[in-house]
Design a protein around this motif. Structure first.
Motif, PDB file in Angstrom:
ATOM      1  N   GLU A 195     -52.085 105.755 -18.388  1.00  0.00           N
ATOM      2  CA  GLU A 195     -50.632 105.980 -18.367  1.00  0.00           C
ATOM      3  C   GLU A 195     -50.232 106.529 -17.001  1.00  0.00           C
ATOM      4  O   GLU A 195     -50.781 107.530 -16.538  1.00  0.00           O
ATOM      5  N   PRO A 196     -49.286 105.904 -16.308  1.00  0.00           N
ATOM      6  CA  PRO A 196     -48.864 106.407 -14.990  1.00  0.00           C
ATOM      7  C   PRO A 196     -48.059 107.688 -15.125  1.00  0.00           C
ATOM      8  O   PRO A 196     -47.512 107.975 -16.198  1.00  0.00           O
ATOM      9  N   PRO A 197     -47.940 108.475 -14.054  1.00  0.00           N
ATOM     10  CA  PRO A 197     -47.150 109.706 -14.126  1.00  0.00           C
ATOM     11  C   PRO A 197     -45.669 109.439 -14.369  1.00  0.00           C
ATOM     12  O   PRO A 197     -44.967 110.254 -14.943  1.00  0.00           O
ATOM     13  N   TYR A 198     -45.191 108.276 -13.914  1.00  0.00           N
ATOM     14  CA  TYR A 198     -43.826 107.838 -14.195  1.00  0.00           C
ATOM     15  C   TYR A 198     -43.771 106.334 -13.929  1.00  0.00           C
ATOM     16  O   TYR A 198     -44.679 105.756 -13.295  1.00  0.00           O
ATOM     17  N   ALA A 199     -42.737 105.680 -14.409  1.00  0.00           N
ATOM     18  CA  ALA A 199     -42.632 104.231 -14.286  1.00  0.00           C
ATOM     19  C   ALA A 199     -42.578 103.806 -12.822  1.00  0.00           C
ATOM     20  O   ALA A 199     -41.848 104.406 -12.024  1.00  0.00           O
TER      21      ALA A 199
ATOM     22  N   ARG B 288     -45.071  99.615 -17.694  1.00  0.00           N
ATOM     23  CA  ARG B 288     -45.549 100.687 -16.818  1.00  0.00           C
ATOM     24  C   ARG B 288     -47.076 100.772 -16.843  1.00  0.00           C
ATOM     25  O   ARG B 288     -47.714 101.049 -15.822  1.00  0.00           O
ATOM     26  N   VAL B 289     -47.669 100.521 -18.021  1.00  0.00           N
ATOM     27  CA  VAL B 289     -49.129 100.560 -18.146  1.00  0.00           C
ATOM     28  C   VAL B 289     -49.748  99.311 -17.540  1.00  0.00           C
ATOM     29  O   VAL B 289     -50.763  99.379 -16.844  1.00  0.00           O
ATOM     30  N   GLY B 290     -49.139  98.158 -17.783  1.00  0.00           N
ATOM     31  CA  GLY B 290     -49.648  96.918 -17.217  1.00  0.00           C
ATOM     32  C   GLY B 290     -49.657  96.936 -15.705  1.00  0.00           C
ATOM     33  O   GLY B 290     -50.622  96.486 -15.071  1.00  0.00           O
ATOM     34  N   ASN B 291     -48.608  97.486 -15.094  1.00  0.00           N
ATOM     35  CA  ASN B 291     -48.534  97.572 -13.631  1.00  0.00           C
ATOM     36  C   ASN B 291     -49.501  98.603 -13.072  1.00  0.00           C
ATOM     37  O   ASN B 291     -50.052  98.429 -11.991  1.00  0.00           O
ATOM     38  N   TRP B 292     -49.705  99.683 -13.809  1.00  0.00           N
ATOM     39  CA  TRP B 292     -50.565 100.775 -13.358  1.00  0.00           C
ATOM     40  C   TRP B 292     -52.039 100.382 -13.398  1.00  0.00           C
ATOM     41  O   TRP B 292     -52.837 100.820 -12.564  1.00  0.00           O
ATOM     42  N   THR B 293     -52.418  99.551 -14.363  1.00  0.00           N
ATOM     43  CA  THR B 293     -53.822  99.163 -14.540  1.00  0.00           C
ATOM     44  C   THR B 293     -54.110  97.727 -14.108  1.00  0.00           C
ATOM     45  O   THR B 293     -55.250  97.265 -14.232  1.00  0.00           O
ATOM     46  N   PHE B 294     -53.077  97.016 -13.619  1.00  0.00           N
ATOM     47  CA  PHE B 294     -53.227  95.587 -13.283  1.00  0.00           C
ATOM     48  C   PHE B 294     -53.806  94.821 -14.467  1.00  0.00           C
ATOM     49  O   PHE B 294     -54.767  94.057 -14.342  1.00  0.00           O
TER      50      PHE B 294
ATOM     51  N   TRP C 164     -52.979 100.182 -25.587  1.00  0.00           N
ATOM     52  CA  TRP C 164     -53.606 100.011 -24.272  1.00  0.00           C
ATOM     53  C   TRP C 164     -53.597 101.297 -23.448  1.00  0.00           C
ATOM     54  O   TRP C 164     -54.374 101.430 -22.505  1.00  0.00           O
ATOM     55  N   SER C 165     -52.718 102.238 -23.748  1.00  0.00           N
ATOM     56  CA  SER C 165     -52.583 103.447 -22.926  1.00  0.00           C
ATOM     57  C   SER C 165     -53.185 104.679 -23.585  1.00  0.00           C
ATOM     58  O   SER C 165     -52.908 105.794 -23.169  1.00  0.00           O
ATOM     59  N   ARG C 166     -54.008 104.491 -24.613  1.00  0.00           N
ATOM     60  CA  ARG C 166     -54.594 105.644 -25.293  1.00  0.00           C
ATOM     61  C   ARG C 166     -55.798 106.205 -24.561  1.00  0.00           C
ATOM     62  O   ARG C 166     -56.241 107.311 -24.821  1.00  0.00           O
TER      63      ARG C 166
END
Length: 233
Positions: free
Chosen positions: A140-144, A37-43, A133-135
């Motif tokens: 962090e996205p609002p949802y997956a 979810r973090v990898g997709n949100w931040t590319f 990575w999401s700290r």
């Protein structure tokens, strides 16, 4: 200059070696990559490859390693069979090694299944590395898979004004064409981000967020006060 004739056996041996090296590198990278979810949100990328790219390379060379390993065993079957025969003649030593290796394998498997230290420490470190990575706020996205949600649906789900969001992105120099389907735009943060060489996380930070709605208790209190003020008694 290479003068000797090409040897299939040597080629296979080197390919096994290179496959092992690549599997080691990709395995380490996949151990520390952020959660999906973090990898997709931040590319997220590393060395120009995203999480899926690293996974694809790992899978490919996993298959190459299996095939070339089998070929390597085929080309070296006679010396391998001779080695096995010699080890069988010294079966007492082989038996001890075989038993201890099987016991170690069984203990490691049980340690993984029941999360027993020190095996569980490896998984704890994996979780820590991925979560690191999401700290940073906004990572962090609002949802997956929020980045793939059509913007009208995203606006409805997160309670923000779609027109204001699109206006804010235009003001920030973000370019996009509003493709329509059934009267609604089908754009997503992901598609806009890819067209503008940015990330869904960066676009989301531009969106003016609505004031959070008051909870049900507050609304009931307001209705009670209004009722009291309008009561003629």
């Amino acid at each position: 200059m290479i003068k000797n004739a090409h040897s299939t056996r040597a080629f296979v041996a080197f390919l096994v070696t290179w496959s092992f090296v690549i599997l080691t590198v990709t395995g380490i990278v996949l151990y520390i990559v952020p959660h999906g979810r973090v990898g997709n949100w931040t590319f997220w990328t590393l060395g120009g490859l995203g999480k899926d790219g690293w996974a694809d390379v790992h899978i490919l060379f996993g298959a190459v390693f299996i095939v070339t390993g089998a070929l390597h065993l085929y080309f070296n079957w006679k010396p391998f069979k001779k080695y096995l025969a010699e080890r069988v003649r010294g079966h007492l030593a082989v038996k001890r090694e075989l038993v201890t290796s099987l016991v170690a394998t069984l203990l490691l498997t049980l340690g993984a299944l029941f999360a027993v230290p020190p095996v569980s420490w490896l998984f704890d470190l994996n979780h820590w590395a991925k979560s690191a990575w999401s700290r940073t706020p906004g990572q962090e996205p609002p949802y997956a898979r929020a980045e793939a949600t059509p913007l009208p649906m995203l606006a409805q789900r997160l309670d923000f004004d779609l027109d204001a969001a699109l206006g804010a992105m235009r003001e920030a120099g973000i370019h996009f064409e509003e493709t329509q389907a059934h009267g609604q735009t089908r754009m997503s943060l992901e598609s806009i981000a890819r067209a503008n060489a940015t990330t869904p996380a960066a676009l989301f930070s531009l969106i003016p967020q609505s004031t959070p709605a008051r909870n049900a208790d507050q609304l009931r209190g307001d209705r009670a006060r209004v009722g009291a003020d309008t009561n003629p008694d």
